[in-house]
Write an enzyme that holds these catalytic residues in place. Sequence first.
Site, PDB file in Angstrom:
ATOM      1  CG  HIS A 180      13.094  22.193  77.694  1.00 39.61           C
ATOM      2  ND1 HIS A 180      12.617  22.104  76.441  1.00 39.61           N
ATOM      3  CD2 HIS A 180      14.267  21.828  77.809  1.00 39.61           C
ATOM      4  CE1 HIS A 180      13.471  21.582  75.590  1.00 39.61           C
ATOM      5  NE2 HIS A 180      14.493  21.448  76.581  1.00 39.61           N
ATOM      6  CD  GLU A 188      18.387  22.636  76.761  1.00 37.39           C
ATOM      7  OE1 GLU A 188      17.175  21.976  76.411  1.00 37.39           O
ATOM      8  OE2 GLU A 188      19.580  22.394  76.261  1.00 37.39           O
ATOM      9  CB  CYS A 239      17.040  18.539  68.915  1.00 38.93           C
ATOM     10  SG  CYS A 239      17.884  19.731  70.084  1.00 38.93           S
ATOM     11  CB  CYS A 240      19.185  22.737  66.727  1.00 41.65           C
ATOM     12  SG  CYS A 240      18.646  23.298  68.313  1.00 41.65           S
ATOM     13  CD  GLU A 297      16.989  23.804  71.982  1.00 40.24           C
ATOM     14  OE1 GLU A 297      16.826  22.637  71.288  1.00 40.24           O
ATOM     15  OE2 GLU A 297      16.773  23.793  73.292  1.00 40.24           O
ATOM     16  CG  HIS A 346      13.005  12.430  75.590  1.00 39.68           C
ATOM     17  ND1 HIS A 346      13.464  12.532  77.089  1.00 39.68           N
ATOM     18  CD2 HIS A 346      13.146  13.753  75.007  1.00 39.68           C
ATOM     19  CE1 HIS A 346      13.769  13.735  77.216  1.00 39.68           C
ATOM     20  NE2 HIS A 346      13.817  14.438  76.173  1.00 39.68           N
TER      21      HIS A 346
END
Length: 639
Positions: free
Chosen positions: A281, A333, A429-430, A349, A161
């Site tokens: 994803h 996901e 993250c959300c 998500e 990442h």
Amino acid sequence: MTGGARPVPLHRIQVDDPFWNPVIELVRREVLPYQYEALHDRIDGAEKSYCIDNFIKAGRVVQALQNGKSVPTYPVDKWCYDDGNAAPEAFHGWVFQDSDAYKWLEAAAYSLISRPDSALAAKADGLIDLICAAQLPNGYLDTLYIINDRGAVFTNLRDFHELYCFGHLAEAAVAYYEATGKTKLLAAARRFADLICDTFGEADGKKRGYGGHELAELALVRLFEATGEQRYLDTARFLIRERGTKPYYFDRERGKETEADNYFYHQAHTPPVHQHEAVGHAVRGVYLYSGMADVARLCHDSALAAACQDIWENIETKKLYITGGIGATVHGEAFSFDYDLPNDLAYCETCASVGLIFFAQRMARLSLNARYGAVAERALYNTVLAGMGEDGKHFFYVNPLEVLPQASAEDERKRHVKPVRQPWFSCACCPPNLARLIGSVGAYAFAESADTVLLHQYIGATVQTENGVITVDSDYCRSGRVTVTVRGKQAFTLAARLPEWCDSVQASQPYTVQNGYMLFAVNGETVITLDFPVQPKLVRCSNRVRENVGKAAVTCGPFVYCAEAADNGDGLQRLVLSKNGALRRDGDRVLADGWREQADDKLYIEYKEPARTPTTVTLIPYYRWGNRGENEMQVYLRI
């Protein structure tokens, strides 16, 4: 009418809307301070973030290196590090933990545009100082590798990442510069971007790689548009064109001789220009597709634009929940196969719906069509808003369409489905993603070109456009009435999207319709009143969606509704809506005629109609579910 209209800059939009004002104020007053504390690990009972602590540690490493001191190395072999598997001075948290701070900064920047706040600005400036102190002299900025092993930089692009974190840094930097005029974070982002441009590309000696979690592509475009630096756009295009080419870079970087891995998860199974279905994803997917649309527009790449259109078509017509959620399965996901949209197993998500709105905005810039604004509206008013509790301090990561608390607790298949919002997540993250979208919501409502002003979303605001001042008085969410007052500088076209849920519209001025937009010829001062009758209605799914055969959902205006046990008692599966019964609005609730079936005590019975009694089914907007404690919830009910 083609695309090309650019979003109106946020500093020229002053939102004033009866629905959105409290939401935006909640983010400013509660969400941003709460998330700041969460990033500092100061929320009792919440999972630890380690985010700020990592920047502090990285800053110490950078200072030690500058002073000529030796610095220990630690393993970089896990996705998540904690007190049980990492040394105290090593990196802690998920490999992408830096991104949470960047998203918080971006959300803070948008809040500062709409409402100056010296205390918030001071917190943001302090965090920026901390981030910049952690940057290596060559521009590299990722605390996992700075703390644990500087020699392993860019050696595991598939999993770790670095380019994703850079993407959020760049987006935050541009936003903060536009909000405050301060360049410190922007300069840091540009130094990292320059390093990436020097590292990746087709030239000899460069890495022909790309990130496992996309975001750098659209972020480099944003940096290009903010600075005019051409190589940022060139590198974004390279990352997209190189992705999925054979031999796969992810195999080569790990010294593999086979191509056995399934790279659909990373959207790296084939070059994006040849992708025509949304796979893998879901968040990674919509971030990539957004970058693809940006590059297609700026580079006039018709083949890439066609791939974007095919992918959009696949999402909208075969993989989109009625709530605007995407990503049907917890496994990866990810997007599932066409028409596989389970209610009680749904992942959906929050970040995925945020990314879908990004994709919709960019598709509208490629080729204007009301379908993009309709999907953005569906996601915005339902899944995105559902991701945040009414207190601004609890959040959903997963947004299902059906919840049985007992199943969430006892069924391993449904452990990802939470019946109540959580105070924070180690993988958080959300919450900041949601905050940055709400803070910039005006940019998704208004756009303009040389001779057109577009109303993609009916959010009340005063908008300073190149063509004139547009004031939108909106009661869109309640009555459906919108009044648009124009003080034009010149003759232009006002394009107003026809909502897909509206069966008829009344307008005070004549108009023509093109691609789902009402086109009004405007010259001078003009007042246009639009009436979109808001009435509850039953909506059914395609019968290709197995879970929803014989069921219907209730919608009213832009909102999807759901039933909760708090209003209707337990056993929501035994509620039956009357297809010919009345649907009545009661404040923000909808009351529906129906029946409740008597529960069967015997497991198997010779078929006969179950006994049932008339009842009134109470439904609330989906985004409000889960605010009254743990209880059952269903969007689709039997009809």
